[in-house]
Design a protein around this motif. Structure first.
Motif, PDB file in Angstrom:
ATOM      1  N   HIS A 157     -12.094  21.371  -1.403  1.00 36.79           N
ATOM      2  CA  HIS A 157     -11.024  21.366  -0.404  1.00 36.79           C
ATOM      3  C   HIS A 157     -11.104  20.056   0.383  1.00 36.79           C
ATOM      4  CE1 HIS A 157      -8.688  22.591   3.107  1.00 36.79           C
ATOM      5  NE2 HIS A 157      -8.190  23.566   2.348  1.00 36.79           N
ATOM      6  N   GLU A 158     -10.191  19.160   0.079  1.00 37.18           N
ATOM      7  CA  GLU A 158     -10.218  17.798   0.624  1.00 37.18           C
ATOM      8  C   GLU A 158     -10.234  17.774   2.161  1.00 37.18           C
ATOM      9  OE1 GLU A 158     -10.144  13.553   0.223  1.00 37.18           O
ATOM     10  OE2 GLU A 158     -10.122  14.986  -1.412  1.00 37.18           O
ATOM     11  N   ALA A 159      -9.363  18.529   2.789  1.00 43.23           N
ATOM     12  CA  ALA A 159      -9.280  18.509   4.262  1.00 43.23           C
ATOM     13  C   ALA A 159     -10.574  19.027   4.890  1.00 43.23           C
ATOM     14  CB  ALA A 159      -8.087  19.323   4.740  1.00 43.23           C
ATOM     15  N   ALA A 160     -11.143  20.085   4.327  1.00 45.60           N
ATOM     16  CA  ALA A 160     -12.395  20.624   4.855  1.00 45.60           C
ATOM     17  C   ALA A 160     -13.550  19.645   4.622  1.00 45.60           C
ATOM     18  CB  ALA A 160     -12.697  21.979   4.222  1.00 45.60           C
ATOM     19  N   PHE A 161     -13.504  18.928   3.501  1.00 47.86           N
ATOM     20  CA  PHE A 161     -14.525  17.914   3.233  1.00 47.86           C
ATOM     21  C   PHE A 161     -14.467  16.799   4.270  1.00 47.86           C
ATOM     22  CE2 PHE A 161     -15.699  13.830   1.380  1.00 47.86           C
ATOM     23  CZ  PHE A 161     -17.024  14.076   1.032  1.00 47.86           C
ATOM     24  N   LEU A 162     -13.273  16.294   4.533  1.00 44.63           N
ATOM     25  CA  LEU A 162     -13.121  15.226   5.527  1.00 44.63           C
ATOM     26  C   LEU A 162     -13.504  15.699   6.923  1.00 44.63           C
ATOM     27  CD1 LEU A 162      -9.830  13.593   4.205  1.00 44.63           C
ATOM     28  CD2 LEU A 162     -12.190  12.736   3.967  1.00 44.63           C
ATOM     29  N   GLU A 163     -13.220  16.952   7.211  1.00 45.37           N
ATOM     30  CA  GLU A 163     -13.613  17.526   8.494  1.00 45.37           C
ATOM     31  C   GLU A 163     -15.142  17.564   8.618  1.00 45.37           C
ATOM     32  OE1 GLU A 163     -11.869  21.191  10.893  1.00 45.37           O
ATOM     33  OE2 GLU A 163     -13.105  21.865   9.197  1.00 45.37           O
ATOM     34  N   LEU A 164     -15.820  17.925   7.535  1.00 43.06           N
ATOM     35  CA  LEU A 164     -17.285  17.933   7.528  1.00 43.06           C
ATOM     36  C   LEU A 164     -17.834  16.528   7.764  1.00 43.06           C
ATOM     37  CD1 LEU A 164     -20.075  19.212   7.049  1.00 43.06           C
ATOM     38  CD2 LEU A 164     -19.661  18.917   4.578  1.00 43.06           C
ATOM     39  N   CYS A 165     -17.299  15.544   7.055  1.00 44.69           N
ATOM     40  CA  CYS A 165     -17.752  14.158   7.235  1.00 44.69           C
ATOM     41  C   CYS A 165     -17.535  13.699   8.675  1.00 44.69           C
ATOM     42  CB  CYS A 165     -17.027  13.231   6.269  1.00 44.69           C
ATOM     43  SG  CYS A 165     -17.530  13.425   4.552  1.00 44.69           S
ATOM     44  N   LEU A 192     -11.567  19.067  -8.038  1.00 46.88           N
ATOM     45  CA  LEU A 192     -12.577  18.020  -7.888  1.00 46.88           C
ATOM     46  C   LEU A 192     -11.882  16.682  -8.115  1.00 46.88           C
ATOM     47  CD1 LEU A 192     -15.582  17.416  -7.374  1.00 46.88           C
ATOM     48  CD2 LEU A 192     -15.897  17.453  -9.854  1.00 46.88           C
ATOM     49  N   PRO A 193     -11.870  15.830  -7.095  1.00 46.77           N
ATOM     50  CA  PRO A 193     -11.152  14.565  -7.261  1.00 46.77           C
ATOM     51  C   PRO A 193     -11.823  13.665  -8.294  1.00 46.77           C
ATOM     52  CG  PRO A 193     -12.276  14.640  -5.138  1.00 46.77           C
ATOM     53  CD  PRO A 193     -12.483  15.966  -5.792  1.00 46.77           C
ATOM     54  N   SER A 194     -11.022  12.855  -8.953  1.00 48.77           N
ATOM     55  CA  SER A 194     -11.575  11.953  -9.956  1.00 48.77           C
ATOM     56  C   SER A 194     -12.513  10.925  -9.311  1.00 48.77           C
ATOM     57  CB  SER A 194     -10.459  11.245 -10.722  1.00 48.77           C
ATOM     58  OG  SER A 194      -9.645  10.504  -9.839  1.00 48.77           O
ATOM     59  N   ASP A 195     -12.305  10.659  -8.027  1.00 46.05           N
ATOM     60  CA  ASP A 195     -13.181   9.731  -7.306  1.00 46.05           C
ATOM     61  C   ASP A 195     -14.275  10.485  -6.534  1.00 46.05           C
ATOM     62  OD1 ASP A 195     -11.590  10.864  -5.322  1.00 46.05           O
ATOM     63  OD2 ASP A 195     -11.335   8.986  -4.235  1.00 46.05           O
ATOM     64  N   TYR A 196     -14.774  11.577  -7.140  1.00 48.80           N
ATOM     65  CA  TYR A 196     -15.778  12.397  -6.465  1.00 48.80           C
ATOM     66  C   TYR A 196     -17.008  11.591  -6.056  1.00 48.80           C
ATOM     67  CZ  TYR A 196     -18.419  12.534 -10.798  1.00 48.80           C
ATOM     68  OH  TYR A 196     -19.145  12.176 -11.907  1.00 48.80           O
ATOM     69  N   SER A 197     -17.357  10.567  -6.833  1.00 47.36           N
ATOM     70  CA  SER A 197     -18.530   9.756  -6.473  1.00 47.36           C
ATOM     71  C   SER A 197     -18.283   8.995  -5.171  1.00 47.36           C
ATOM     72  CB  SER A 197     -18.912   8.803  -7.596  1.00 47.36           C
ATOM     73  OG  SER A 197     -17.864   7.899  -7.868  1.00 47.36           O
ATOM     74  N   GLU A 198     -17.047   8.575  -4.948  1.00 47.31           N
ATOM     75  CA  GLU A 198     -16.710   7.920  -3.680  1.00 47.31           C
ATOM     76  C   GLU A 198     -16.756   8.922  -2.529  1.00 47.31           C
ATOM     77  OE1 GLU A 198     -13.068   5.674  -4.010  1.00 47.31           O
ATOM     78  OE2 GLU A 198     -13.714   4.842  -5.929  1.00 47.31           O
ATOM     79  N   LYS A 199     -16.363  10.150  -2.790  1.00 48.35           N
ATOM     80  CA  LYS A 199     -16.443  11.195  -1.769  1.00 48.35           C
ATOM     81  C   LYS A 199     -17.900  11.451  -1.400  1.00 48.35           C
ATOM     82  CE  LYS A 199     -12.026  12.090  -2.014  1.00 48.35           C
ATOM     83  NZ  LYS A 199     -11.117  11.418  -1.144  1.00 48.35           N
ATOM     84  N   LEU A 200     -18.752  11.531  -2.412  1.00 46.98           N
ATOM     85  CA  LEU A 200     -20.175  11.728  -2.148  1.00 46.98           C
ATOM     86  C   LEU A 200     -20.758  10.557  -1.357  1.00 46.98           C
ATOM     87  CD1 LEU A 200     -21.693  13.264  -5.378  1.00 46.98           C
ATOM     88  CD2 LEU A 200     -21.441  14.313  -3.134  1.00 46.98           C
ATOM     89  N   GLU A 201     -20.298   9.355  -1.681  1.00 47.88           N
ATOM     90  CA  GLU A 201     -20.741   8.159  -0.960  1.00 47.88           C
ATOM     91  C   GLU A 201     -20.356   8.257   0.515  1.00 47.88           C
ATOM     92  OE1 GLU A 201     -22.571   4.444  -0.531  1.00 47.88           O
ATOM     93  OE2 GLU A 201     -22.513   5.680  -2.324  1.00 47.88           O
ATOM     94  N   LEU A 202     -19.153   8.728   0.795  1.00 46.86           N
ATOM     95  CA  LEU A 202     -18.704   8.906   2.173  1.00 46.86           C
ATOM     96  C   LEU A 202     -19.590   9.905   2.907  1.00 46.86           C
ATOM     97  CD1 LEU A 202     -16.648   8.494   4.482  1.00 46.86           C
ATOM     98  CD2 LEU A 202     -15.262  10.299   3.411  1.00 46.86           C
ATOM     99  N   LEU A 203     -19.866  11.033   2.264  1.00 45.94           N
ATOM    100  CA  LEU A 203     -20.738  12.027   2.881  1.00 45.94           C
ATOM    101  C   LEU A 203     -22.135  11.460   3.103  1.00 45.94           C
ATOM    102  CD1 LEU A 203     -21.230  14.883   3.916  1.00 45.94           C
ATOM    103  CD2 LEU A 203     -21.654  15.574   1.535  1.00 45.94           C
ATOM    104  N   GLU A 204     -22.660  10.786   2.090  1.00 47.99           N
ATOM    105  CA  GLU A 204     -23.994  10.192   2.199  1.00 47.99           C
ATOM    106  C   GLU A 204     -24.057   9.184   3.347  1.00 47.99           C
ATOM    107  OE1 GLU A 204     -27.227   8.059  -0.681  1.00 47.99           O
ATOM    108  OE2 GLU A 204     -25.136   7.482  -0.927  1.00 47.99           O
ATOM    109  N   GLN A 205     -23.059   8.340   3.468  1.00 41.62           N
ATOM    110  CA  GLN A 205     -23.043   7.346   4.541  1.00 41.62           C
ATOM    111  C   GLN A 205     -23.024   8.007   5.920  1.00 41.62           C
ATOM    112  OE1 GLN A 205     -23.639   4.089   4.315  1.00 41.62           O
ATOM    113  NE2 GLN A 205     -23.998   4.574   2.161  1.00 41.62           N
ATOM    114  N   ASN A 206     -22.301   9.109   6.049  1.00 41.82           N
ATOM    115  CA  ASN A 206     -22.283   9.828   7.320  1.00 41.82           C
ATOM    116  C   ASN A 206     -23.640  10.452   7.621  1.00 41.82           C
ATOM    117  OD1 ASN A 206     -19.569   9.882   8.766  1.00 41.82           O
ATOM    118  ND2 ASN A 206     -19.001  10.158   6.632  1.00 41.82           N
TER     119      ASN A 206
END
Length: 112
Positions: free
Chosen positions: A35-43, A89-103
């Motif tokens: 869930h993209e919006a919930a993911f961004l909210e978590l970050c 699951l977005p095709s750029d999931y690795s970029e999403k993980l990178e965003l979470l990791e950076q946070n």
């Protein structure tokens, strides 16, 4: 105003920690849905907490737990022996993980 933002961030973190309905971990664990919006909210919540709680052990443990759960669910998705498949699951999931990791890293480094 800042205190309200921190309180909201703690609510979001706690909801994810408990995988409550509407949280990113709820969607990921219970519905196998990225869930993209919930993911961004978590970050965003982790980013907000980095300004306030870098030394708080309870907050730190919850962040590490949530981060670990996200990683585990993604590993399960790619494990051919596991039946778990994440929808949306977005095709750029690795970029999403990178965003979470950076946070997460920013949280532990503190607001520098």
């Amino acid at each position: 105003m800042k205190e309200e933002k921190i309180m909201k961030a703690m609510e979001i973190l706690n909801a994810n920690w408990k995988a409550e309905d509407g949280s990113f971990l709820y969607y990921l664990h219970e519905e196998n849905n990225f869930h993209e919006a919930a993911f961004l909210e978590l970050c965003s919540c982790i980013s907000s907490l980095s300004r306030r709680h870098p030394q708080d052990q309870t907050v730190s443990l919850k962040i590490v737990f949530v981060y670990g759960q996200v990683l585990k669910h993604l590993l399960y998705h790619f494990d051919p022996q596991d039946l778990s498949v994440i929808s949306n699951l977005p095709s750029d999931y690795s970029e999403k993980l990178e965003l979470l990791e950076q946070n997460v890293i920013h949280y532990f480094q503190g607001d520098r």
